[in-house]
Write a protein that holds these residues in place. Sequence first.
Motif, PDB file in Angstrom:
ATOM      1  N   SER A  56      41.303 117.033  -1.250  1.00 51.25           N
ATOM      2  CA  SER A  56      41.890 115.757  -1.655  1.00 51.25           C
ATOM      3  C   SER A  56      42.344 115.746  -3.111  1.00 51.25           C
ATOM      4  CB  SER A  56      40.886 114.618  -1.439  1.00 51.25           C
ATOM      5  OG  SER A  56      39.688 114.849  -2.154  1.00 51.25           O
ATOM      6  N   ILE A  57      41.920 116.731  -3.928  1.00 48.33           N
ATOM      7  CA  ILE A  57      42.400 116.743  -5.314  1.00 48.33           C
ATOM      8  C   ILE A  57      43.913 116.910  -5.371  1.00 48.33           C
ATOM      9  CG2 ILE A  57      40.213 117.644  -6.200  1.00 48.33           C
ATOM     10  CD1 ILE A  57      41.672 120.344  -6.632  1.00 48.33           C
ATOM     11  N   PHE A  58      44.516 117.444  -4.300  1.00 47.13           N
ATOM     12  CA  PHE A  58      45.969 117.621  -4.269  1.00 47.13           C
ATOM     13  C   PHE A  58      46.705 116.416  -3.675  1.00 47.13           C
ATOM     14  CE2 PHE A  58      44.433 122.130  -4.013  1.00 47.13           C
ATOM     15  CZ  PHE A  58      44.770 122.453  -5.316  1.00 47.13           C
ATOM     16  N   TYR A  59      45.965 115.404  -3.249  1.00 49.35           N
ATOM     17  CA  TYR A  59      46.589 114.208  -2.675  1.00 49.35           C
ATOM     18  C   TYR A  59      46.560 113.041  -3.650  1.00 49.35           C
ATOM     19  CZ  TYR A  59      45.314 116.915   1.510  1.00 49.35           C
ATOM     20  OH  TYR A  59      45.132 117.919   2.436  1.00 49.35           O
ATOM     21  N   GLN A  60      46.082 113.284  -4.866  1.00 42.15           N
ATOM     22  CA  GLN A  60      45.870 112.208  -5.822  1.00 42.15           C
ATOM     23  C   GLN A  60      47.097 112.027  -6.715  1.00 42.15           C
ATOM     24  OE1 GLN A  60      42.236 112.735  -8.021  1.00 42.15           O
ATOM     25  NE2 GLN A  60      41.930 110.549  -8.241  1.00 42.15           N
ATOM     26  N   THR A  61      47.455 110.774  -6.966  1.00 46.25           N
ATOM     27  CA  THR A  61      48.564 110.478  -7.871  1.00 46.25           C
ATOM     28  C   THR A  61      48.070 110.522  -9.312  1.00 46.25           C
ATOM     29  OG1 THR A  61      48.201 108.095  -7.949  1.00 46.25           O
ATOM     30  CG2 THR A  61      49.533 108.943  -6.115  1.00 46.25           C
ATOM     31  N   ILE A  62      49.004 110.413 -10.250  1.00 50.63           N
ATOM     32  CA  ILE A  62      48.646 110.465 -11.660  1.00 50.63           C
ATOM     33  C   ILE A  62      47.786 109.271 -12.059  1.00 50.63           C
ATOM     34  CG2 ILE A  62      50.678 109.219 -12.511  1.00 50.63           C
ATOM     35  CD1 ILE A  62      49.080 112.351 -14.123  1.00 50.63           C
ATOM     36  N   THR A  63      47.814 108.195 -11.296  1.00 48.91           N
ATOM     37  CA  THR A  63      47.023 107.002 -11.621  1.00 48.91           C
ATOM     38  C   THR A  63      45.634 107.034 -10.991  1.00 48.91           C
ATOM     39  OG1 THR A  63      47.779 105.741  -9.709  1.00 48.91           O
ATOM     40  CG2 THR A  63      49.138 105.634 -11.706  1.00 48.91           C
ATOM     41  N   GLY A  64      45.376 108.044 -10.158  1.00 50.75           N
ATOM     42  CA  GLY A  64      44.085 108.118  -9.478  1.00 50.75           C
ATOM     43  C   GLY A  64      44.098 107.544  -8.090  1.00 50.75           C
ATOM     44  N   ASP A  65      45.246 107.040  -7.648  1.00 52.64           N
ATOM     45  CA  ASP A  65      45.390 106.568  -6.273  1.00 52.64           C
ATOM     46  C   ASP A  65      45.614 107.775  -5.360  1.00 52.64           C
ATOM     47  OD1 ASP A  65      45.566 104.843  -4.163  1.00 52.64           O
ATOM     48  OD2 ASP A  65      47.135 103.583  -5.021  1.00 52.64           O
ATOM     49  N   TRP A  66      45.850 107.522  -4.077  1.00 48.46           N
ATOM     50  CA  TRP A  66      45.946 108.618  -3.119  1.00 48.46           C
ATOM     51  C   TRP A  66      47.210 108.506  -2.281  1.00 48.46           C
ATOM     52  CZ3 TRP A  66      41.985 111.951  -3.922  1.00 48.46           C
ATOM     53  CH2 TRP A  66      40.842 111.441  -4.548  1.00 48.46           C
ATOM     54  N   GLY A  67      47.829 109.664  -2.012  1.00 52.66           N
ATOM     55  CA  GLY A  67      48.901 109.730  -1.041  1.00 52.66           C
ATOM     56  C   GLY A  67      48.335 110.109   0.319  1.00 52.66           C
ATOM     57  N   GLU A  68      48.890 109.550   1.387  1.00 54.58           N
ATOM     58  CA  GLU A  68      48.389 109.831   2.739  1.00 54.58           C
ATOM     59  C   GLU A  68      48.951 111.162   3.223  1.00 54.58           C
ATOM     60  OE1 GLU A  68      46.115 108.148   4.297  1.00 54.58           O
ATOM     61  OE2 GLU A  68      45.954 106.647   2.712  1.00 54.58           O
ATOM     62  N   ALA A  69      48.491 112.242   2.587  1.00 60.62           N
ATOM     63  CA  ALA A  69      49.074 113.565   2.822  1.00 60.62           C
ATOM     64  C   ALA A  69      48.120 114.527   3.515  1.00 60.62           C
ATOM     65  CB  ALA A  69      49.523 114.164   1.482  1.00 60.62           C
ATOM     66  N   ALA A  70      47.010 114.014   4.039  1.00 64.60           N
ATOM     67  CA  ALA A  70      45.977 114.897   4.571  1.00 64.60           C
ATOM     68  C   ALA A  70      46.369 115.575   5.878  1.00 64.60           C
ATOM     69  CB  ALA A  70      44.675 114.115   4.752  1.00 64.60           C
ATOM     70  N   GLY A  71      47.358 115.069   6.578  1.00 70.17           N
ATOM     71  CA  GLY A  71      47.776 115.709   7.820  1.00 70.17           C
ATOM     72  C   GLY A  71      47.107 115.114   9.044  1.00 70.17           C
ATOM     73  N   ALA A  72      47.227 115.836  10.174  1.00 70.11           N
ATOM     74  CA  ALA A  72      46.809 115.301  11.468  1.00 70.11           C
ATOM     75  C   ALA A  72      45.315 115.020  11.555  1.00 70.11           C
ATOM     76  CB  ALA A  72      47.217 116.275  12.579  1.00 70.11           C
ATOM     77  N   GLU A  73      44.497 115.780  10.848  1.00 72.69           N
ATOM     78  CA  GLU A  73      43.045 115.594  10.941  1.00 72.69           C
ATOM     79  C   GLU A  73      42.555 114.370  10.180  1.00 72.69           C
ATOM     80  OE1 GLU A  73      41.170 119.184   9.705  1.00 72.69           O
ATOM     81  OE2 GLU A  73      41.387 120.120  11.669  1.00 72.69           O
TER      82      GLU A  73
END
Length: 452
Positions: A56-73
């Motif tokens: 999840s460290i690669f799904y985090q925005t510069i503000t500390g929020d999260w992009g829904e990029a985790a995939g099918a799982e």
Amino acid sequence: MADWLSTIPEAAQDYLAGKRLDEVECIISDLPGIARGKAVPASKFARQDYFHLPDSIFYQTITGDWGEAAGAEGFIERDMILRPDMDTCTAAPWTGDYTLQVIHDAYDRKGKPIPYAPRNVLKRVVELYRAKGWEPVVAPEMEFFLVARNIDPAKSIEPMMGRSGRPAAARQAYSMTAVDEFGPVIDDIYDFAEAQGFEIDGITQEGGAGQLEINLRHGDPVKLADEVFYFKRLIREAALRHDCFATFMAKPIADEPGSAMHIHHSVIDIATGQNLFSGPQGGETDAFFHFIAGLQNHLPSAIAVQAPYVNSYRRYVKDHAAPINLEWGRDNRTTGIRVPLSDPASRRVENRIAGMDCNPYLGIAASLACGYLGLIEEKRPDRQFKGDAYEGEGDIPSVMGDALDLFEDAPKLHEVLGADFARVYSIVKRAEYTEFLQVISPWEREHLLLNV
């Protein structure tokens, strides 16, 4: 990892000579280029071959929020396996005790590289070159500002106070007196770099108030990206010692130039050791022009990677030391693609688009990817631009949303950088951009509140 200290680079061994190592920082770059990881006691590091961090460290925005990029799982924060690259072991000379830093690479549980880890993205592109018998070479230039401490986001950024007691002044490019104003900070930058084993090719005053540029010697793209990654932290730490901030923001001060990470490129033929851009008689080769064409044709789609934030697009201002188009020219700093003066062995192409706010691994990977596509496609560039390119038409996206549209519609670029990376990067950046659009700026309140 028994007796691992005897295998680390010479500069790190020299730093520890006669000293007791206290701690090791195990780090990896996330999408913005922030160092993530763990600090562990030296004794524990000696016993571990790897450690874990969630993907999840690669799904985090510069503000500390999260992009829904985790995939099918779904967002289950699966652990990655992080293994050290001991060639990157270097000092952290600003710490209170004796500490080393080691960059790690990210793998899944089957031992495959995590495709959206920035260092893995750059390694992927470099391997594509090598599979063709080519060795890419880069030389990055790092521009940044030294500014007064600022802990209030509503307050404008101001230049730092110089050694003379006066604020740093603008429009003093290449002034040695201006460089002397920052002497104590620069001294620490040199000292830290020497302790870390980094070779600085030069430091100059740039055109902005408190703006400096550091040039690095040309070399392997991954090694140079590692150094830029390390340098950003090094420079910030040097500034903090002298009551100022170092910022790599693309456009921190209104009416001042922005900060770029210009990337110089050449390509070596592995079989002959010769520069692919120069022929037997020293002339410019077809490959030289194909590389330029690749930058012209594919950089528009890659700008979202090289200009990764809404602020990045404030840098592309006419007559303000940043390009507004992708014209190319010889010894012409108004063009987006410049061919510097050089002898045939050193012939290179400079990409002047990338901002200093980009992740160095991703910025270099994207630039190399465009050049690689040019070498594969074997197209010719536009006619060389002569004169002031600011008089030409602008063809660089002016907002992040437009740049993301171009990036998302670039299957050839995705194929080189990796489809999984392109998917994750796009989702995270869209989330970041959407978050920004919810913010009401002081300009809107000042001019629209009572006037519309």
